[in-house]
Design a protein around this motif. Sequence first.
Motif, PDB file in Angstrom:
ATOM      1  N   SER A  94       4.638  11.632  -6.564  1.00 34.50           N
ATOM      2  CA  SER A  94       3.244  11.310  -6.316  1.00 34.50           C
ATOM      3  C   SER A  94       2.741  10.530  -7.518  1.00 34.50           C
ATOM      4  O   SER A  94       2.742  11.042  -8.644  1.00 34.50           O
ATOM      5  CB  SER A  94       2.398  12.574  -6.133  1.00 34.50           C
ATOM      6  OG  SER A  94       1.028  12.225  -6.231  1.00 34.50           O
ATOM      7  N   ALA A  95       2.322   9.334  -7.255  1.00 32.96           N
ATOM      8  CA  ALA A  95       1.795   8.510  -8.345  1.00 32.96           C
ATOM      9  C   ALA A  95       0.478   9.085  -8.822  1.00 32.96           C
ATOM     10  O   ALA A  95       0.082   8.902  -9.971  1.00 32.96           O
ATOM     11  CB  ALA A  95       1.597   7.081  -7.860  1.00 32.96           C
ATOM     12  N   HIS A  96      -0.179   9.808  -7.916  1.00 35.73           N
ATOM     13  CA  HIS A  96      -1.478  10.368  -8.281  1.00 35.73           C
ATOM     14  C   HIS A  96      -1.354  11.600  -9.153  1.00 35.73           C
ATOM     15  O   HIS A  96      -2.017  11.703 -10.176  1.00 35.73           O
ATOM     16  CB  HIS A  96      -2.277  10.710  -7.019  1.00 35.73           C
ATOM     17  CG  HIS A  96      -3.045   9.519  -6.518  1.00 35.73           C
ATOM     18  ND1 HIS A  96      -3.960   9.600  -5.498  1.00 35.73           N
ATOM     19  CD2 HIS A  96      -3.030   8.219  -6.906  1.00 35.73           C
ATOM     20  CE1 HIS A  96      -4.473   8.403  -5.273  1.00 35.73           C
ATOM     21  NE2 HIS A  96      -3.911   7.548  -6.122  1.00 35.73           N
TER      22      HIS A  96
ATOM     23  N   ASP B 258       1.802  14.173  -2.390  1.00 33.63           N
ATOM     24  CA  ASP B 258       0.641  15.060  -2.531  1.00 33.63           C
ATOM     25  C   ASP B 258      -0.222  15.099  -1.278  1.00 33.63           C
ATOM     26  O   ASP B 258      -1.001  16.015  -1.069  1.00 33.63           O
ATOM     27  CB  ASP B 258      -0.188  14.613  -3.732  1.00 33.63           C
ATOM     28  CG  ASP B 258      -0.684  13.188  -3.574  1.00 33.63           C
ATOM     29  OD1 ASP B 258      -1.904  12.983  -3.527  1.00 33.63           O
ATOM     30  OD2 ASP B 258       0.176  12.259  -3.492  1.00 33.63           O
ATOM     31  N   LYS B 259      -0.058  14.112  -0.440  1.00 38.04           N
ATOM     32  CA  LYS B 259      -0.929  14.023   0.739  1.00 38.04           C
ATOM     33  C   LYS B 259      -0.576  15.104   1.770  1.00 38.04           C
ATOM     34  O   LYS B 259       0.616  15.400   1.969  1.00 38.04           O
ATOM     35  CB  LYS B 259      -0.792  12.646   1.377  1.00 38.04           C
ATOM     36  CG  LYS B 259      -1.574  11.571   0.640  1.00 38.04           C
ATOM     37  CD  LYS B 259      -1.771  10.380   1.553  1.00 38.04           C
ATOM     38  CE  LYS B 259      -2.967   9.558   1.149  1.00 38.04           C
ATOM     39  NZ  LYS B 259      -3.211   8.505   2.139  1.00 38.04           N
TER      40      LYS B 259
ATOM     41  N   ASP C 148       0.792  -1.238   0.000  1.00 36.89           N
ATOM     42  CA  ASP C 148       0.000   0.000   0.000  1.00 36.89           C
ATOM     43  C   ASP C 148       0.822   1.284   0.000  1.00 36.89           C
ATOM     44  O   ASP C 148       0.275   2.362   0.176  1.00 36.89           O
ATOM     45  CB  ASP C 148      -0.981   0.045   1.191  1.00 36.89           C
ATOM     46  CG  ASP C 148      -2.243  -0.747   0.885  1.00 36.89           C
ATOM     47  OD1 ASP C 148      -2.402  -1.147  -0.290  1.00 36.89           O
ATOM     48  OD2 ASP C 148      -3.051  -0.965   1.798  1.00 36.89           O
ATOM     49  N   HIS C 149       2.098   1.169  -0.193  1.00 37.35           N
ATOM     50  CA  HIS C 149       2.894   2.401  -0.264  1.00 37.35           C
ATOM     51  C   HIS C 149       2.878   2.972  -1.678  1.00 37.35           C
ATOM     52  O   HIS C 149       3.407   4.043  -1.917  1.00 37.35           O
ATOM     53  CB  HIS C 149       4.322   2.167   0.247  1.00 37.35           C
ATOM     54  CG  HIS C 149       4.413   2.231   1.742  1.00 37.35           C
ATOM     55  ND1 HIS C 149       5.585   2.442   2.424  1.00 37.35           N
ATOM     56  CD2 HIS C 149       3.440   2.144   2.686  1.00 37.35           C
ATOM     57  CE1 HIS C 149       5.343   2.462   3.737  1.00 37.35           C
ATOM     58  NE2 HIS C 149       4.042   2.272   3.907  1.00 37.35           N
ATOM     59  N   GLY C 150       2.270   2.206  -2.606  1.00 31.80           N
ATOM     60  CA  GLY C 150       2.036   2.774  -3.941  1.00 31.80           C
ATOM     61  C   GLY C 150       2.896   2.220  -5.066  1.00 31.80           C
ATOM     62  O   GLY C 150       3.125   2.891  -6.069  1.00 31.80           O
ATOM     63  N   LYS C 151       3.332   0.988  -4.931  1.00 34.26           N
ATOM     64  CA  LYS C 151       4.186   0.396  -5.979  1.00 34.26           C
ATOM     65  C   LYS C 151       3.436   0.304  -7.302  1.00 34.26           C
ATOM     66  O   LYS C 151       3.925   0.764  -8.339  1.00 34.26           O
ATOM     67  CB  LYS C 151       4.659  -1.013  -5.563  1.00 34.26           C
ATOM     68  CG  LYS C 151       5.491  -1.052  -4.313  1.00 34.26           C
ATOM     69  CD  LYS C 151       5.937  -2.439  -3.959  1.00 34.26           C
ATOM     70  CE  LYS C 151       4.800  -3.346  -3.520  1.00 34.26           C
ATOM     71  NZ  LYS C 151       4.242  -2.977  -2.198  1.00 34.26           N
ATOM     72  N   THR C 152       2.238  -0.306  -7.229  1.00 31.71           N
ATOM     73  CA  THR C 152       1.475  -0.502  -8.461  1.00 31.71           C
ATOM     74  C   THR C 152       1.105   0.835  -9.084  1.00 31.71           C
ATOM     75  O   THR C 152       1.222   1.015 -10.308  1.00 31.71           O
ATOM     76  CB  THR C 152       0.195  -1.315  -8.158  1.00 31.71           C
ATOM     77  OG1 THR C 152       0.530  -2.322  -7.224  1.00 31.71           O
ATOM     78  CG2 THR C 152      -0.374  -1.947  -9.404  1.00 31.71           C
ATOM     79  N   SER C 153       0.672   1.743  -8.234  1.00 32.05           N
ATOM     80  CA  SER C 153       0.278   3.068  -8.739  1.00 32.05           C
ATOM     81  C   SER C 153       1.449   3.738  -9.428  1.00 32.05           C
ATOM     82  O   SER C 153       1.303   4.347 -10.491  1.00 32.05           O
ATOM     83  CB  SER C 153      -0.197   3.957  -7.592  1.00 32.05           C
ATOM     84  OG  SER C 153      -1.165   3.293  -6.830  1.00 32.05           O
TER      85      SER C 153
ATOM     86  N   ASN D  36       6.836   8.416  -1.843  1.00 29.37           N
ATOM     87  CA  ASN D  36       5.573   8.532  -2.581  1.00 29.37           C
ATOM     88  C   ASN D  36       4.488   9.232  -1.750  1.00 29.37           C
ATOM     89  O   ASN D  36       4.647   9.457  -0.559  1.00 29.37           O
ATOM     90  CB  ASN D  36       5.124   7.125  -2.996  1.00 29.37           C
ATOM     91  CG  ASN D  36       3.980   7.173  -3.996  1.00 29.37           C
ATOM     92  OD1 ASN D  36       3.867   8.119  -4.775  1.00 29.37           O
ATOM     93  ND2 ASN D  36       3.124   6.156  -3.971  1.00 29.37           N
ATOM     94  N   LYS D  37       3.418   9.515  -2.433  1.00 34.13           N
ATOM     95  CA  LYS D  37       2.231  10.168  -1.833  1.00 34.13           C
ATOM     96  C   LYS D  37       2.595  11.536  -1.253  1.00 34.13           C
ATOM     97  O   LYS D  37       2.063  11.955  -0.226  1.00 34.13           O
ATOM     98  CB  LYS D  37       1.611   9.271  -0.743  1.00 34.13           C
ATOM     99  CG  LYS D  37       1.323   7.842  -1.208  1.00 34.13           C
ATOM    100  CD  LYS D  37       0.375   7.121  -0.257  1.00 34.13           C
ATOM    101  CE  LYS D  37       0.234   5.670  -0.669  1.00 34.13           C
ATOM    102  NZ  LYS D  37      -0.647   4.914   0.217  1.00 34.13           N
TER     103      LYS D  37
END
Length: 846
Positions: free
Chosen positions: A490-492, A457-458, A356-361, A454-455
């Motif tokens: 940020s993957a997002h 942006d949060k 959930d740390h964003g590998k796939t994203s 990652n993340k």
Amino acid sequence: MSDTDGKKPLGLGGNRPGQVKQSFSHGRTKNVVVETKRKRVVVPKPGAGAGGDKPRPSVTPGNAARAVASSSKRPAGISDAEMERRLKALAAAKAREADEAAARAAEEKAREEERERRRAEAEAKEREEREREEALKAKAEEEARKAEEAKLRAQKKEEVRKPAAKDAPVDAAAAQAAASRAETKGVPNRTARNDRGRDNRPDDRDSRGKTDREGRRSGKLSVTAALAGEGGRQRSLAAMKRKQERAKQKALGGSSRAEKQSREVQLPETIVVQELANRMAERAADVVKSLMKMGMMVNMNQPIDADTAELVIEEFGHKTVRVSDADVEQVIDTVEDKDEDLKSRPPIITIMGHVDHGKTSLLDAIRKANVVSGEAGGITQHIGAYQVTTESGAVLSFLDTPGHAAFTSMRARGANVTDIVVLVVAADDAVMPQTIEAINHAKAADVPMIVAINKIDKPDADPQKVRTDLLQHEVIVEQLSGEVQDVEVSAHTGQGLDELLEAIALQAEILELRANPDRAAQGAVIEAKLDVGRGPVATVLVQNGTLKRGDIFVVGEQWGKVRALIDDKGDRVDEAGPSVPVEVLGLNGTPEAGDVLNVVDTEAQAREIAEYRSEAAKDKRAAAGAAVTLDQMLAQAKANENLAELPVVVKADVQGSAEAIVQALEKVGNDEVRVRVLHYGVGAITESDIGLAEASRAPVIGFNVRANAPARNSANQKGVEIRYYSIIYDLVDDIKAAASGLLSAEVRETFIGYAEIKEVFKITGVGKVAGCLVTEGIARRSAGVRLLRDNVVIHEGTLKTLKRHKDEVKEVQSGQECGMAFENYDDIRQGDVIEIFEREEVERTL
Ligand code: GDP
């Protein structure tokens, strides 16, 4: 003489059941079991051929006397004509068949005869009669010999001296067998024979024949020699056979000495006796015999090891050429690339990090950004890897199977595909157990890391915390003056993605990754599946060379011919160079991720290698279970100087004990071996731990923790050793002992059962009682017990009670329910597991 003769039969009888050492003329000796059976079997045959001589079962003084008596009578009834007729018949039969058995028997008979003759010699009262018979016998014998000689000469030419020398006496002896029934005097007989020899064979052949005969005779003067003669007879059968064969060949081909051919025998690590015989062009029965002489009781269908086989090969006078089974793989092009042939290749990147740390994203974001910029609206094809081009033009290959399992399983299979690891850490979280695992995996594989925070942006993102957290794990990022690049992404939103790609490109440049595109391709399987429409499909990442359509290849235990190549955009391509991922069609079976693909020249080669590997894999699977043990590792470490390290994976119940263990272990070691903790952590042993351990061939050490079920299965399958401890001292002691190679007997625990707590009852006066179901093995009242909660040991002790239906019992079997209460311990909960174990002292084999 009579003394000797008198002793010999006695000696023979006395020695019969035992073993006797034989000496041969070539200076060799061997032990044989003395049998009388041989004599009995053989004698009647020539006897019958020579005119119905009575068989002589065994040589005892009594028998000898009887034999002498009978032979002294018989000649009176046999006329010269009769004798001649018999001899002719014998000679004719001999000539017709050249029957070895008969020859051997005849020779045997001759020996018997001689023995008999000598015994008779001792009989003084027979002397007169014997002398009378002598002339008769001599005449008969001469005729027989002449007949034989003529035949042999016709048959064998001048060089056939040896066989002639040997055959002649045999035949002569056979003839003599008939004649000597009448006489018993040996000395004059011998003289007569020698005289004849001189008469008829004035050349050196005679002297040779004579020596032969005399050698044989003198060999009979003692018991051992007599027995040796017996063994020798056996040998001489084989020798005679070979000589006859040679003689025949010579007669046919007329060539010079056809010496036995010395062959170069290719010898693999093990070989079946029959196959060994084939390769030497010898008879399997002879090989078996030779093995038996060495004390190996094998039949021709059994395999023997190379060392034994080598002795046999030498024994038969051939040369050994040791080959390894793996030689079939030699056709794989392994030539080192020349420096000038090497060209820069794209790096291969794996993204790792906590769940959930964003590998796939992140993978998706990188890919999408690239697809959009490259070919608008292009359909993405998930083949397990893809390539992107950075703004600066660098090409990067990403493996899009995130996670540690893929990484370690590839590494375990020998495919070190990854050049760079991108460690994803969520900025709103912190360094988590799998982050640490990823760090350790990368370190174990010696692959450089880039941290992607990652993340970002949060709103609650705290990248600085991530950086400082990483310090604890010896990952010092550039921002903190370290060497590990770190990028906030940020993957997002896509923020920082370009920087990340550039950071990777920079790292790749530092690594100077190169390959030679102009050679037969070698690659690694990233993914493989059986596609309904297309058959087996494998995504291969080319590592060196260029894979082309039509190439014949072997991949793991499969092989094939490239029917089509499909790239990560779904396009058919004709070839794929270094670091390019492509789907390969045209396989004969589905390989496994991590299998290595090699292009070879012919289908036959590909098939042979695939078959060899599949056999080898079978053997390996059979041998699994004892694969990675501490002492094997130690042996490896000693055998291989580069491997003078004892890697271990440590899992413990609390951080404090894990750290204490690691510290203690790192102090262990000497000049030869050093303990290296690949990874340590808190909590149950998981599949990921097993994967890491397997890849580095390390054991997993559990301190007050257990492996969960999938990890246990995986460890069993992969042959990874898991060792449980509850005392740090024991653990360190064991590792120390393994490192120094000194392992003494130890007290080892065996888990005899597991029970799960279904319910907890509070009983006044007794305390808490656990209502359990025995899930594995048995529960035993007298055994030790541990209480496990989430695979962590929380109590160790003994049972206060073990009840089944209100009765106190000694044991409860698997599948049954029971009540258990601990001695002096009350903190039990539903869902806890009770481990039942026994201790025993065992020789340490680790
Ligand atoms: P993985 O388990 O490491 O592969 O993580 P995923 O890629 O599945 O991401 C886990 C969750 O984090 C998902 O809900 C994503 O939407 C979210 N996520 C991933 N990257 C970012 C990011 O950069 N920003 C934000 N806000 N959420 C993200």
